[in-house]
Write a protein that holds these residues in place. Structure first.
Motif, PDB file in Angstrom:
ATOM      1  N   GLU A 111      -4.033  -5.116   0.200  1.00 33.72           N
ATOM      2  CA  GLU A 111      -2.990  -6.061  -0.194  1.00 33.72           C
ATOM      3  C   GLU A 111      -1.993  -5.353  -1.130  1.00 33.72           C
ATOM      4  OE1 GLU A 111      -4.140  -9.879  -0.887  1.00 33.72           O
ATOM      5  OE2 GLU A 111      -5.863  -9.577   0.380  1.00 33.72           O
ATOM      6  N   GLY A 112      -2.117  -3.861  -1.248  1.00 40.57           N
ATOM      7  CA  GLY A 112      -1.254  -3.638  -2.234  1.00 40.57           C
ATOM      8  C   GLY A 112      -1.704  -3.478  -3.473  1.00 40.57           C
ATOM      9  N   GLY A 113      -0.804  -3.686  -4.629  1.00 41.08           N
ATOM     10  CA  GLY A 113      -1.201  -3.746  -5.987  1.00 41.08           C
ATOM     11  C   GLY A 113      -0.285  -4.307  -6.892  1.00 41.08           C
ATOM     12  N   VAL A 114      -0.753  -4.550  -8.189  1.00 36.76           N
ATOM     13  CA  VAL A 114      -0.076  -5.319  -9.025  1.00 36.76           C
ATOM     14  C   VAL A 114       0.505  -4.474 -10.347  1.00 36.76           C
ATOM     15  CG1 VAL A 114      -2.055  -6.488 -10.041  1.00 36.76           C
ATOM     16  CG2 VAL A 114       0.267  -7.534 -10.403  1.00 36.76           C
ATOM     17  N   ILE A 115       1.480  -4.281 -10.675  1.00 37.32           N
ATOM     18  CA  ILE A 115       2.014  -3.637 -12.034  1.00 37.32           C
ATOM     19  C   ILE A 115       2.212  -4.741 -13.060  1.00 37.32           C
ATOM     20  CG2 ILE A 115       3.294  -1.852 -12.932  1.00 37.32           C
ATOM     21  CD1 ILE A 115       1.845  -1.167 -10.319  1.00 37.32           C
ATOM     22  N   VAL A 116       1.703  -4.595 -14.219  1.00 35.72           N
ATOM     23  CA  VAL A 116       1.945  -5.296 -15.351  1.00 35.72           C
ATOM     24  C   VAL A 116       2.456  -4.717 -16.542  1.00 35.72           C
ATOM     25  CG1 VAL A 116       0.891  -6.907 -17.120  1.00 35.72           C
ATOM     26  CG2 VAL A 116       0.071  -6.855 -14.760  1.00 35.72           C
ATOM     27  N   LEU A 117       3.796  -4.757 -16.829  1.00 37.71           N
ATOM     28  CA  LEU A 117       4.585  -4.451 -18.050  1.00 37.71           C
ATOM     29  C   LEU A 117       4.295  -5.277 -19.089  1.00 37.71           C
ATOM     30  CD1 LEU A 117       7.362  -2.688 -16.137  1.00 37.71           C
ATOM     31  CD2 LEU A 117       5.396  -1.663 -16.734  1.00 37.71           C
ATOM     32  N   SER A 118       3.654  -4.928 -20.205  1.00 39.72           N
ATOM     33  CA  SER A 118       3.501  -5.770 -21.266  1.00 39.72           C
ATOM     34  C   SER A 118       4.339  -5.310 -22.466  1.00 39.72           C
ATOM     35  CB  SER A 118       2.095  -5.711 -21.935  1.00 39.72           C
ATOM     36  OG  SER A 118       1.205  -6.380 -20.930  1.00 39.72           O
ATOM     37  N   ASP A 119       5.460  -6.303 -23.036  1.00 32.40           N
ATOM     38  CA  ASP A 119       6.033  -5.758 -24.193  1.00 32.40           C
ATOM     39  C   ASP A 119       5.227  -5.515 -25.427  1.00 32.40           C
ATOM     40  OD1 ASP A 119       8.315  -5.420 -25.834  1.00 32.40           O
ATOM     41  OD2 ASP A 119       9.418  -6.869 -24.869  1.00 32.40           O
ATOM     42  N   VAL A 120       5.142  -4.556 -26.139  1.00 33.25           N
ATOM     43  CA  VAL A 120       4.308  -4.285 -27.090  1.00 33.25           C
ATOM     44  C   VAL A 120       5.456  -3.823 -28.403  1.00 33.25           C
ATOM     45  CG1 VAL A 120       2.215  -3.917 -25.917  1.00 33.25           C
ATOM     46  CG2 VAL A 120       3.853  -1.873 -26.474  1.00 33.25           C
ATOM     47  N   THR A 121       6.641  -4.087 -28.245  1.00 28.80           N
ATOM     48  CA  THR A 121       7.535  -3.735 -29.067  1.00 28.80           C
ATOM     49  C   THR A 121       7.170  -4.285 -30.468  1.00 28.80           C
ATOM     50  OG1 THR A 121       9.253  -3.424 -27.432  1.00 28.80           O
ATOM     51  CG2 THR A 121       9.974  -3.433 -29.702  1.00 28.80           C
ATOM     52  N   GLU A 122       7.058  -5.774 -30.542  1.00 30.90           N
ATOM     53  CA  GLU A 122       6.859  -6.199 -31.626  1.00 30.90           C
ATOM     54  C   GLU A 122       5.349  -5.818 -32.410  1.00 30.90           C
ATOM     55  OE1 GLU A 122       7.270 -10.295 -31.458  1.00 30.90           O
ATOM     56  OE2 GLU A 122       9.747 -10.317 -30.863  1.00 30.90           O
ATOM     57  N   THR A 123       4.350  -5.781 -31.341  1.00 34.49           N
ATOM     58  CA  THR A 123       3.106  -5.350 -31.667  1.00 34.49           C
ATOM     59  C   THR A 123       3.074  -4.116 -32.431  1.00 34.49           C
ATOM     60  OG1 THR A 123       1.994  -6.467 -29.937  1.00 34.49           O
ATOM     61  CG2 THR A 123       0.682  -4.818 -30.932  1.00 34.49           C
ATOM     62  N   GLU A 151       0.683  -1.233  -0.052  1.00 36.43           N
ATOM     63  CA  GLU A 151       0.005  -0.159  -0.046  1.00 36.43           C
ATOM     64  C   GLU A 151       0.786   1.227  -0.041  1.00 36.43           C
ATOM     65  OE1 GLU A 151      -3.365   0.325  -0.262  1.00 36.43           O
ATOM     66  OE2 GLU A 151      -3.500  -1.551  -0.643  1.00 36.43           O
ATOM     67  N   GLN A 152       2.049   1.288   0.322  1.00 32.78           N
ATOM     68  CA  GLN A 152       3.071   2.346   0.202  1.00 32.78           C
ATOM     69  C   GLN A 152       3.738   2.420  -1.112  1.00 32.78           C
ATOM     70  OE1 GLN A 152       2.803   0.126   3.345  1.00 32.78           O
ATOM     71  NE2 GLN A 152       1.217   1.678   3.707  1.00 32.78           N
ATOM     72  N   GLY A 153       3.534   1.580  -1.949  1.00 34.17           N
ATOM     73  CA  GLY A 153       4.243   1.537  -3.273  1.00 34.17           C
ATOM     74  C   GLY A 153       5.426   1.053  -3.158  1.00 34.17           C
ATOM     75  N   ARG A 154       5.789   0.184  -2.430  1.00 35.53           N
ATOM     76  CA  ARG A 154       7.264  -0.756  -2.140  1.00 35.53           C
ATOM     77  C   ARG A 154       6.830  -1.873  -3.009  1.00 35.53           C
ATOM     78  NH1 ARG A 154      10.974   2.112   0.023  1.00 35.53           N
ATOM     79  NH2 ARG A 154      10.601   3.969   1.520  1.00 35.53           N
ATOM     80  N   VAL A 155       8.142  -2.277  -3.637  1.00 36.26           N
ATOM     81  CA  VAL A 155       8.291  -3.670  -4.223  1.00 36.26           C
ATOM     82  C   VAL A 155       7.914  -4.843  -3.125  1.00 36.26           C
ATOM     83  CG1 VAL A 155       9.355  -4.908  -5.995  1.00 36.26           C
ATOM     84  CG2 VAL A 155       9.111  -2.541  -6.437  1.00 36.26           C
ATOM     85  N   GLY A 186      11.498  -3.991  -1.632  1.00 38.88           N
ATOM     86  CA  GLY A 186      11.695  -2.755  -0.677  1.00 38.88           C
ATOM     87  C   GLY A 186      11.755  -1.762  -1.303  1.00 38.88           C
ATOM     88  N   ARG A 187      12.229  -1.645  -2.785  1.00 35.23           N
ATOM     89  CA  ARG A 187      12.407  -0.002  -3.498  1.00 35.23           C
ATOM     90  C   ARG A 187      10.988   0.281  -3.786  1.00 35.23           C
ATOM     91  NH1 ARG A 187      17.405  -0.388  -7.743  1.00 35.23           N
ATOM     92  NH2 ARG A 187      18.948  -1.541  -6.382  1.00 35.23           N
ATOM     93  N   THR A 188      10.878   1.594  -3.895  1.00 37.41           N
ATOM     94  CA  THR A 188       9.556   2.320  -4.213  1.00 37.41           C
ATOM     95  C   THR A 188       9.573   2.034  -6.148  1.00 37.41           C
ATOM     96  OG1 THR A 188      10.686   4.347  -5.026  1.00 37.41           O
ATOM     97  CG2 THR A 188       9.856   3.972  -2.641  1.00 37.41           C
ATOM     98  N   LEU A 189       8.516   1.950  -6.524  1.00 35.16           N
ATOM     99  CA  LEU A 189       8.201   1.778  -7.829  1.00 35.16           C
ATOM    100  C   LEU A 189       9.065   2.802  -8.849  1.00 35.16           C
ATOM    101  CD1 LEU A 189       6.699   0.019 -10.094  1.00 35.16           C
ATOM    102  CD2 LEU A 189       4.916   1.680  -9.791  1.00 35.16           C
TER     103      LEU A 189
END
Length: 962
Positions: A498-510, A410-414, A434-437
């Motif tokens: 419980e915080g959040g989830v960050i999804v990074l989708s590789d769209v280079t080829e797309t 919830e504090q934005g830490r990984v 422990g790092r911030t995003l």
């Protein structure tokens, strides 16, 4: 059932069967806790099944504390009992039960015996007693010998104590070694039933009294269980004091017709029996117990216990039902089990009320409890296993997913990153945790701040947030990537978040594919040039700009001349290679800001913008024609020389509309092609009229073919040597409505361009052959009939099939049919023409080459093609008498043809001097206006019989001059 299915069934429902087995075993083994619960259930369920009872018939005459105080210490002289019995008997009671042991002799026995004998309705007790000696066993304690024979009956007072120590049952019969004594209450009931009969003679009434000694280890035998109702106040018999009946004789008369039980109730003299009613008070006196037993027997509310196998079977049935129902409705398992739990007590109540049978319910309850517990444990085990598998699956998914996944608190830490995120950042899980995003992303993307803001927004709003544009990412290996970021919360937020989830989708080829698809949607795949859609867009923009600036826009519509020959002769792959070369040359010929687009097929368009005058357009058009006429060297080593026709329209001068300007350039290009090609032509207003006329003619040609407006004319060919008819050439004419007869040179070009010439040519072949066949049947035609075929008809082998089918249908001999084609048609594609002519020759038809010398003359043509006739064009014949060049050409042609065995026909013969020249040099035949113009079939018929006299005269004169 197969072993596999059996194992699956046991794995699913085995817990219920095990529970039923355990409950049944406990029941059969008489497990005390189970029995106590069953007894408690009986105490609570039996009153529910019992019908409303009548008022008690029995009356208890109690030796209570008041009686002892009045009569003195117990035991009394038995004459006192005799007095009471006499009074009771005199009052007319139905039976008297005295559960008092008179096993020893005592004063007053004779008086009591006399009273018993006189009454004839007194029942005395028999009690079990432990036998003396080493052998053990159980003996019978009877009344003394004086009293026993005088009793109306003897009944045992044996009462069974249940597992909880309470008395609920007795037995219909009991005794040592044999069950020969009736229960005391039952014996009393039987005496009451025969009230009025004289004397004793009751059940074993005359057996010798006293203690009956038994052998070693003889058992006390019981038969006929009598399970009694649970004692309650309503069924309690009324109690009278023993002393009150002696003191008040009148009260005895109140007992007339009733059954009296006389016994001790005073405290300290009778230990009493513990019954279910004793839980709330003192023990029940034995006399009251027997009186209640009597009432139960009299009213028919005694029960018997079911065999242990019955409740065990019911427990098994419950287990099966629970296994089936709970398995189907797991979400409502508690409701199902609760419903099933009501079945055992309901069954017990129904059995008590209808069958007077007690079926203990606890085995069923125990089955449901154990089965439910085992089912719950198994379900928890499965749930635990599912959670473990889900955790493993989730971990495997995170590891195998192609997207980078980063979870934050919830504090934005990984808190966690998956392997893809590790590769993108070059950090392991431990290093990233422990790092911030923002700290995690800032080394790889300049948009790390926007990503952090999006994550905080998702946590605050508790909904997914996606960045509108991909993050530009520089991976640790230096490669540039494009990542689409989505942030989503986990849980409800706040303290439970419980915080959040960050999804990074590789769209280079797309993105690369999208860009490529966008390029392909606007560009030609073969040449890479802009296609129609992009050209139209640029043309519209250029026209709008030209209107604003006051400048000009030029469209150059480029069409390759005779490109189809390249595809047909060398193949489409060579044609594609040529088109790519053309595209490169066109781009080299224009300015950097101009657009070269492929319109389709072999057509290209050049868009020139921001022009001041026509000069630049002319320069580019000339340059295009010059570049395209340079030889193209193909992969196979074949050198190809091209040419092109260019149509030019100028906007907004000609039109400010893009589609209209394109149409104008197309019309101009077509005019350039009709003028011979390899040139450029500017659009002019008259082209609209010409185009409309051409379209009108094409439509009229199609209607004419349908309406049979075409007609064949026939021009005779004369043998120069004898003046006889040597052959006929069929020439098509069009009787166009409202216009009259139209010559071929007016409509054949339009028919060629539109493609309708194929149908017209097929009609001409069929019509000519049919006419010749009719003349043959009339005995007229004895010379070949020639039919002209067009270049379009010679482009494939379909004409061979047309000729073959026509000859077969009409019955015309192939030697009487001749095909004429021009020299230019034959030389357009020599290889294809040679194959076509050989196929026609194989049918037996003759082949004539028309207009010889006017095209790309080739001496090899005469050798390679199966030619039977060569026709000299009229352009050479007209001046042979005065032009030495034409005369030399004609002489050489005749000599060459004769040298190859080919006959020669001269066209356009109009004078006798021309005919004389031809006769002098050995020409075989001649046709022209000297003999006759083309005639319709009706007029040419006379020529088939005998040529007109002027023909013979002209031939005779030519021979004289020769």
């Amino acid at each position: 059932m197969s072993p596999e299915r059996l194992r699956a069934t046991l794995a699913t429902h085995g817990g219920w069967l095990l529970a039923a087995a355990l409950a049944g075993s406990a029941l059969l083994a008489g497990w005390a806790p189970l029995a106590r619960v069953d007894l408690l259930a009986y105490d609570n369920l039996e009153p529910l099944s019992r019908p409303a009872l009548a008022a008690p018939d029995a009356v208890v005459v109690a030796v209570d504390e008041a009686t002892l105080e009045a009569l003195g210490r117990w035991p009394w002289n038995r004459a006192v009992h005799a007095e009471l019995i006499d009074r009771l008997s005199a009052s007319g009671v139905r039976a008297i039960g005295m559960p008092l042991l008179f096993s020893e002799d005592a004063p007053g026995d004779r008086e009591l015996a006399a009273a018993l004998a006189a009454s004839g309705r007194v029942v005395l007790p028999v009690a079990p007693r432990a036998a003396e000696g080493k052998g053990g066993g159980v003996g019978e304690l009877l009344p003394n010998p004086i009293l026993a024979p005088k009793a109306a009956a003897l009944g045992h007072v044996d009462v069974a104590l249940d597992a909880d120590g309470l008395a609920r049952r007795t037995f219909a019969r009991a005794g040592t070694e044999h069950a020969h004594w009736s229960a005391f209450a039952l014996a009393t009931l039987e005496v009451a039933a025969r009230a009025g009969d004289p004397g004793g003679g009751g059940i074993d009434a005359r057996r010798e009294g006293g203690l009956r000694h038994v052998g070693a280890s003889l058992p006390w035998v019981r038969e006929g269980e009598l399970l009694l109702p649970v004692p309650d106040a309503h069924a309690q018999p009324p109690t009278l004091s023993y002393h009150s009946l002696l003191e008040q004789p009148a009260r005895v008369r109140e007992l007339a017709g009733r059954t009296v039980f006389i016994g001790v109730t005073a405290a300290g003299m009778d230990g009493g029996l513990a019954t279910p009613a004793s839980l709330a008070g003192k023990p029940m006196a034995a006399v009251e117990f027997h009186a209640r037993a009597y009432e139960a027997l009299r009213s028919g509310t005694v029960y018997r216990s079911a065999p242990a196998l019955l409740p065990a079977g019911l427990a098994l049935a419950l287990a099966v039902a629970a296994a089936a129902l709970v398995g189907r409705s797991r979400r409502s398992a508690a409701l199902v089990l609760g419903a099933l739990a009501t079945l055992p007590p309901a069954t017990s109540v129904l059995a008590l009320g209808s069958l007077q049978l007690w079926i203990p319910p606890t085995a069923g309850w125990l089955t449901l409890a154990l089965g439910g517990l085992l089912w719950l444990l198994r379900r928890l085990q499965r749930t635990h296993g599912s959670l473990i598998r889900a955790r493993h699956d989730a971990d495997a998914t995170l590891r195998s997913i192609t997207d980078a996944v980063i979870t934050i608190d919830e504090q934005g830490r990984v808190t966690m990153i998956n392997p893809v995120a590790e590769r993108l950042t070059g950090l392991g899980r431990a290093a990233a945790r422990g790092r911030t995003l923002g700290e995690l992303l800032e080394d790889f993307s300049a948009e790390a701040g926007a990503a952090s803001d999006a994550a905080r927004d998702a946590l605050a709003r508790r909904q997914s947030v996606r960045l509108p544009e991909p993050l530009r990412w520089r991976a640790p290996d230096g490669s540039a990537r494009a990542l689409r970021m989505t942030a989503a919360p986990i849980g409800e937020g706040g303290e439970g978040g419980e915080g959040g989830v960050i999804v990074l989708s590789d769209v280079t080829e797309t993105l690369a594919i999208t860009a490529r698809l966008q390029h392909e949607a606007t560009h030609d795949l073969l040449t890479g040039l802009p296609n129609r859609a992009l050209l139209l867009d640029r043309l519209q923009q250029a026209l709008a700009g030209a209107v604003r600036r006051g400048s000009l826009v030029a469209l150059l519509f480029v069409d390759l001349d005779r490109f189809k020959r390249i595809n047909d002769s060398l193949g489409h792959y060579v044609g594609d290679e040529v088109l790519r070369v053309v595209a490169e040359r066109l781009q080299a010929a224009v300015r950097a800001g101009d657009t070269v687009a492929r319109w389709g097929g072999d057509e290209f368009i050049v868009l020139m913008d921001n022009l001041a005058d026509h000069g630049a357009v002319v320069a580019v058009a000339r340059k295009l024609i010059d570049l395209l006429e340079r030889e193209v060297e193909t992969t196979g080593g074949t050198g190809i020389v091209l040419s092109c026709s260019v149509g030019i329209s100028i906007g907004p001068q000609d039109s400010a509309d893009a589609q209209t300007l394109l149409s104008m350039a197309d019309k101009a290009m077509y005019r350039a092609k009709m003028e011979g090609g390899s040139r450029y032509t500017f659009y002019g207003p008259e082209m609209n009229t010409w185009s409309r006329d051409r379209l009108s003619m094409e439509a009229a040609l199609r209607r004419g073919l349908t309406n049979r407006e075409f007609e064949l004319f026939y021009q005779p060919q004369i043998d120069i040597a004898n003046g006889r008819l040597a052959g006929l050439e069929s020439l098509i004419r069009w009787n166009r409505p409202e216009r009259g007869l139209v010559r071929p040179d007016e409509f054949i070009p339009a028919a060629e361009e539109s493609g309708i010439i194929r149908n017209i040519g097929a009609w001409a072949i069929h019509e000519a052959a049919g006419q010749a066949a009719r003349w043959n049947r009339d005995g007229l035609l004895g010379v070949p009939l020639a039919v002209n075929v067009s270049a379009r008809q010679c482009s494939d082998m379909a004409i061979v099939d047309t000729i073959r089918a026509t000859l077969a249908e009409t019955g015309l001999a192939p030697r009487m049919f001749k095909v004429e084609l021009t020299e230019s048609t034959a030389m357009r594609d020599p290889e294809r023409a040679a194959e076509l002519l050989r196929s026609i020759h194989a049918l037996g038809a003759g082949i004539a080459v028309d207009d010889f010398g006017t095209g790309y003359s080739s001496l090899s043509l005469l050798k390679r093609f199966p030619i039977s006739e060569l026709k000299i064009d009229k352009s050479f014949v007209g001046d042979i008498a005065s032009d030495s060049d034409d005369a030399a050409i004609v002489r050489s042609t005749i000599a060459l043809a004769h040298g190859l065995g080919i006959e020669v026909v001269a066209e356009g013969v109009e004078t006798e001097s021309q005919l004389a020249f031809l006769a002098r040099h050995g020409c075989n035949s001649a046709q022209g206006f000297l003999f006759a113009k083309p005639l319709p079939a009706g007029e040419i018929r006379a020529w088939l019989e005998t040529p007109p006299p002027h023909v013979e005269r002209a031939v005779r004169n030519s021979r004289r001059e020769a």
